[in-house]
Motif scaffolding. Structure first.
Motif, PDB file in Angstrom:
ATOM      1  N   ARG A 115      56.264  41.353  35.076  1.00 31.23           N
ATOM      2  CA  ARG A 115      57.032  40.750  36.166  1.00 31.23           C
ATOM      3  C   ARG A 115      58.276  40.082  35.604  1.00 31.23           C
ATOM      4  NH1 ARG A 115      51.592  39.328  38.134  1.00 31.23           N
ATOM      5  NH2 ARG A 115      51.253  40.741  39.881  1.00 31.23           N
ATOM      6  N   LEU A 116      59.284  39.967  36.478  1.00 30.33           N
ATOM      7  CA  LEU A 116      60.512  39.273  36.093  1.00 30.33           C
ATOM      8  C   LEU A 116      60.206  37.816  35.790  1.00 30.33           C
ATOM      9  CD1 LEU A 116      63.253  40.425  38.563  1.00 30.33           C
ATOM     10  CD2 LEU A 116      63.272  40.686  36.091  1.00 30.33           C
ATOM     11  N   LEU A 117      59.394  37.241  36.632  1.00 30.63           N
ATOM     12  CA  LEU A 117      58.877  35.896  36.389  1.00 30.63           C
ATOM     13  C   LEU A 117      57.528  35.841  37.080  1.00 30.63           C
ATOM     14  CD1 LEU A 117      60.664  33.136  38.525  1.00 30.63           C
ATOM     15  CD2 LEU A 117      60.734  35.531  39.086  1.00 30.63           C
ATOM     16  N   ASP A 118      56.683  34.889  36.699  1.00 37.32           N
ATOM     17  CA  ASP A 118      55.329  34.876  37.238  1.00 37.32           C
ATOM     18  C   ASP A 118      54.929  33.446  37.573  1.00 37.32           C
ATOM     19  OD1 ASP A 118      52.773  35.376  38.007  1.00 37.32           O
ATOM     20  OD2 ASP A 118      52.207  36.507  36.215  1.00 37.32           O
TER      21      ASP A 118
ATOM     22  N   LEU B 117      69.627  53.109  32.635  1.00 37.47           N
ATOM     23  CA  LEU B 117      68.573  52.362  31.922  1.00 37.47           C
ATOM     24  C   LEU B 117      67.730  51.570  32.918  1.00 37.47           C
ATOM     25  CD1 LEU B 117      67.090  51.228  29.464  1.00 37.47           C
ATOM     26  CD2 LEU B 117      68.923  49.546  29.203  1.00 37.47           C
ATOM     27  N   GLN B 118      68.397  50.950  33.876  1.00 36.48           N
ATOM     28  CA  GLN B 118      67.651  50.164  34.862  1.00 36.48           C
ATOM     29  C   GLN B 118      66.666  51.059  35.637  1.00 36.48           C
ATOM     30  OE1 GLN B 118      69.903  48.036  37.961  1.00 36.48           O
ATOM     31  NE2 GLN B 118      68.282  46.490  37.945  1.00 36.48           N
ATOM     32  N   GLN B 119      67.138  52.249  35.963  1.00 34.21           N
ATOM     33  CA  GLN B 119      66.283  53.192  36.689  1.00 34.21           C
ATOM     34  C   GLN B 119      65.127  53.658  35.807  1.00 34.21           C
ATOM     35  OE1 GLN B 119      68.433  56.621  38.088  1.00 34.21           O
ATOM     36  NE2 GLN B 119      66.994  56.989  39.752  1.00 34.21           N
ATOM     37  N   HIS B 120      65.435  53.912  34.543  1.00 35.42           N
ATOM     38  CA  HIS B 120      64.413  54.338  33.573  1.00 35.42           C
ATOM     39  C   HIS B 120      63.337  53.243  33.428  1.00 35.42           C
ATOM     40  CE1 HIS B 120      62.916  56.452  29.997  1.00 35.42           C
ATOM     41  NE2 HIS B 120      62.838  55.275  29.400  1.00 35.42           N
ATOM     42  N   LEU B 121      63.769  52.003  33.337  1.00 36.99           N
ATOM     43  CA  LEU B 121      62.823  50.886  33.236  1.00 36.99           C
ATOM     44  C   LEU B 121      61.945  50.831  34.485  1.00 36.99           C
ATOM     45  CD1 LEU B 121      65.207  48.172  31.726  1.00 36.99           C
ATOM     46  CD2 LEU B 121      63.113  49.008  30.643  1.00 36.99           C
ATOM     47  N   GLN B 122      62.588  50.973  35.625  1.00 45.98           N
ATOM     48  CA  GLN B 122      61.862  50.929  36.904  1.00 45.98           C
ATOM     49  C   GLN B 122      60.780  52.008  36.947  1.00 45.98           C
ATOM     50  OE1 GLN B 122      62.422  48.444  39.247  1.00 45.98           O
ATOM     51  NE2 GLN B 122      60.494  49.281  40.015  1.00 45.98           N
TER      52      GLN B 122
ATOM     53  N   PRO C 121      60.617  45.746  35.789  1.00 38.79           N
ATOM     54  CA  PRO C 121      61.724  45.285  36.627  1.00 38.79           C
ATOM     55  C   PRO C 121      62.863  44.714  35.770  1.00 38.79           C
ATOM     56  CG  PRO C 121      59.948  43.666  36.643  1.00 38.79           C
ATOM     57  CD  PRO C 121      59.490  44.803  35.764  1.00 38.79           C
ATOM     58  N   SER C 122      64.073  44.797  36.286  1.00 42.01           N
ATOM     59  CA  SER C 122      65.235  44.181  35.632  1.00 42.01           C
ATOM     60  C   SER C 122      66.240  43.874  36.734  1.00 42.01           C
ATOM     61  CB  SER C 122      65.841  45.130  34.596  1.00 42.01           C
ATOM     62  OG  SER C 122      66.299  46.310  35.235  1.00 42.01           O
TER      63      SER C 122
ATOM     64  N   GLY D  85      79.663  45.147  35.496  1.00 46.59           N
ATOM     65  CA  GLY D  85      79.312  46.560  35.412  1.00 46.59           C
ATOM     66  C   GLY D  85      78.359  46.898  34.280  1.00 46.59           C
ATOM     67  N   THR D  86      78.130  45.969  33.351  1.00 49.85           N
ATOM     68  CA  THR D  86      77.379  46.366  32.147  1.00 49.85           C
ATOM     69  C   THR D  86      76.200  45.461  31.776  1.00 49.85           C
ATOM     70  OG1 THR D  86      79.023  45.215  30.783  1.00 49.85           O
ATOM     71  CG2 THR D  86      79.345  47.578  31.090  1.00 49.85           C
ATOM     72  N   VAL D  87      76.036  44.317  32.419  1.00 46.01           N
ATOM     73  CA  VAL D  87      74.925  43.424  32.037  1.00 46.01           C
ATOM     74  C   VAL D  87      73.609  43.867  32.692  1.00 46.01           C
ATOM     75  CG1 VAL D  87      76.284  41.328  31.587  1.00 46.01           C
ATOM     76  CG2 VAL D  87      75.467  41.791  33.923  1.00 46.01           C
ATOM     77  N   LEU D  88      72.527  43.517  32.027  1.00 44.84           N
ATOM     78  CA  LEU D  88      71.194  43.773  32.579  1.00 44.84           C
ATOM     79  C   LEU D  88      70.244  42.695  32.046  1.00 44.84           C
ATOM     80  CD1 LEU D  88      69.686  45.803  34.403  1.00 44.84           C
ATOM     81  CD2 LEU D  88      68.938  46.953  32.307  1.00 44.84           C
ATOM     82  N   SER D  89      69.586  41.988  32.967  1.00 49.14           N
ATOM     83  CA  SER D  89      68.646  40.931  32.565  1.00 49.14           C
ATOM     84  C   SER D  89      67.229  41.484  32.570  1.00 49.14           C
ATOM     85  CB  SER D  89      68.770  39.736  33.509  1.00 49.14           C
ATOM     86  OG  SER D  89      70.063  39.153  33.381  1.00 49.14           O
ATOM     87  N   LEU D  90      66.558  41.302  31.450  1.00 49.71           N
ATOM     88  CA  LEU D  90      65.193  41.813  31.259  1.00 49.71           C
ATOM     89  C   LEU D  90      64.180  40.730  31.651  1.00 49.71           C
ATOM     90  CD1 LEU D  90      65.733  43.506  27.759  1.00 49.71           C
ATOM     91  CD2 LEU D  90      65.890  44.555  30.032  1.00 49.71           C
ATOM     92  N   PRO D  91      62.938  41.110  31.883  1.00 50.84           N
ATOM     93  CA  PRO D  91      61.931  40.096  32.245  1.00 50.84           C
ATOM     94  C   PRO D  91      61.840  39.020  31.163  1.00 50.84           C
ATOM     95  CG  PRO D  91      61.044  42.302  32.588  1.00 50.84           C
ATOM     96  CD  PRO D  91      62.360  42.470  31.869  1.00 50.84           C
ATOM     97  N   ILE D  92      61.856  37.766  31.576  1.00 45.96           N
ATOM     98  CA  ILE D  92      61.588  36.675  30.627  1.00 45.96           C
ATOM     99  C   ILE D  92      60.996  35.498  31.397  1.00 45.96           C
ATOM    100  CG2 ILE D  92      63.910  35.603  30.670  1.00 45.96           C
ATOM    101  CD1 ILE D  92      63.401  35.318  27.501  1.00 45.96           C
TER     102      ILE D  92
END
Ligand SMILES: *Cc1c(COP(=O)(O)O)cnc(C)c1O
Length: 388
Positions: free
Chosen positions: A9-12, A311-316, A321-322, A354-361
């Motif tokens: 999860r992105l956050l829990d 990449l976001q789609q690949h992660l999904q 989630p991102s 256009g280029t940032v992506l936040s990963l679950p943390i």
């Protein structure tokens, strides 16, 4: 590839709360029994405890982080049309607080590595009407407080720190002294929106100041312009912007765990760093030497929007989630078109959108999950760079 044991999860928040359930329950029951739901004793106690946590500053609680920004500007007694410098790359609330007061938000570009207000760009945006600079400590790390404080002092501008995302982060000045994010400027603000590092179970916010007089003024402004203890005397036009007693009581519990939670975020970030540091076409977050990052977000930067989106789609597709914080810079938002900015005017902000992506943390993210996320990213980037 095997299915991970725990969903990522992105956050829990439910898990985070379950771990401290007895403490939260006790606080909740106590407030129910006391019945002082507005300005009950927990509000002032929370303010004192947070002030100590932040190295000894005055804390004025209020209803949310956006109100905190607005109250900070109201305290400066500005005139309509006065200019306030804000980063073009931020959550919209920073500019919104200025705009709603009839002030003019003047955008400035951000630094491509720290994602925070570029002091040179802020300096270039100063005009005779400039009254304040709003720095945003984005993703959990301070804007360059050494340069921004110097700039503000030189031009006699108020430095306001939007610290909604970096509670507990510290900044090291060139003389080696260390200060908490939000306590350097004239006024600092924060948000207790549930997803923030210190989150309530609803809305909440606060202001920080080292000046007792300023704290009294901010308290007044947040309470219908009524001086403390002077019921039905209204010294100035204020807001009804208070932190509920219930939220304060819950936040007091959560504050006791914040140091541990921050360390867990930092450890998660270090594990991401180790796995992703040398991936061509991917940049990990920049750390500023001597200062601390509390990783409200772990945000990577990709080489292009096409790669980022793929990449976001690949992660999904792999159940990860991102989020893109934020897909549009403030100056191209429809509501802010009246300011007259054009696309292309703040190239760094636009490039980052256009280029940032936040990963679950979050504090409950375990090593195995981080390894799994990194594995999925590495597999994708191997393919992506192989093609390029
Ligand atoms: C969350 C946030 C705010 C607004 O806080 P609210 O409590 O939601 O009003 C302002 N600025 C930044 C940078 C934020 O992340």
């Amino acid at each position: 590839m095997s299915v991970p044991a725990l969903p990522i999860r992105l956050l829990d928040l439910p898990a985070q709360h379950a771990a401290i359930q007895p403490e939260l329950d006790a606080a909740l029951q106590r407030v129910l029994q006391e019945g002082a739901f507005i300005q009950g004793p927990d509000v002032q106690l929370f303010a004192q405890e947070l002030g100590l946590y932040l190295g000894g500053t005055h804390v004025v609680p209020c209803a949310n982080g956006t109100d905190a920004l607005q109250l900070a500007l109201m305290a400066l007694d500005l005139q309509p049309g006065d200019e306030v410098i804000v980063p073009a790359f931020t959550y919209v609330a920073t500019a919104e607080a200025a705009a709603i007061l009839g002030l003019k938000p003047v955008m400035a570009d951000v630094d491509p590595h720290t994602f925070t207000l570029d002091p040179a760009a802020a300096a270039a945006a100063i005009t005779p009407r400039t009254r304040a600079i709003m720095a945003v400590h984005l993703y959990g790390q301070c804007a360059d407080l050494t340069a921004l404080k110097t700039l503000a002092d030189q031009h006699q501008l108020a430095l306001i720190e939007d610290n909604a995302q970096a509670i507990g982060a510290t900044w090291q000045f060139s003389d080696g002294s260390i200060q908490h994010a939000g306590t350097v400027g004239e006024v600092g603000t924060t948000s207790f929106f549930p997803s923030k590092n210190l989150g309530a179970m609803g809305d909440g916010g606060a202001l920080f100041t080292r000046s007792e007089a300023r704290a009294a003024q901010l308290h007044e402004l947040a309470n219908h312009g009524q001086p403390r203890g002077k019921k039905y005397l209204h010294q100035r036009i204020g807001l009804n912007s208070r932190l509920d007693t219930l939220q304060a009581a819950l936040l007091r519990v959560k504050l006791r765990h914040l140091t541990n939670w921050t360390e867990a975020r930092q450890q998660a970030a270090a594990r991401y760093d180790a796995a992703l540091a040398n991936v061509p076409g991917l940049r990990i977050p920049t750390r500023q030497p001597g200062s601390t990052h509390v990783f409200h977000q772990y945000t990577i930067t990709l080489g292009s929007t096409a790669v980022r989106d793929a990449l976001q789609q690949h992660l999904q597709q792999h159940g990860i989630p991102s989020v893109v914080y934020y897909p549009l810079p403030v100056h191209t938002q429809p509501a802010y078109r009246y300011l007259g900015y054009r696309e292309g005017q703040f190239p760094v902000a636009e490039q980052l959108c256009g280029t940032v992506l936040s990963l679950p943390i979050h504090p409950g993210l375990v090593a195995d999950q981080i390894d799994r996320i990194a594995e999925v990213i590495l597999a994708f980037m191997g393919g992506a760079t192989g093609v390029a």
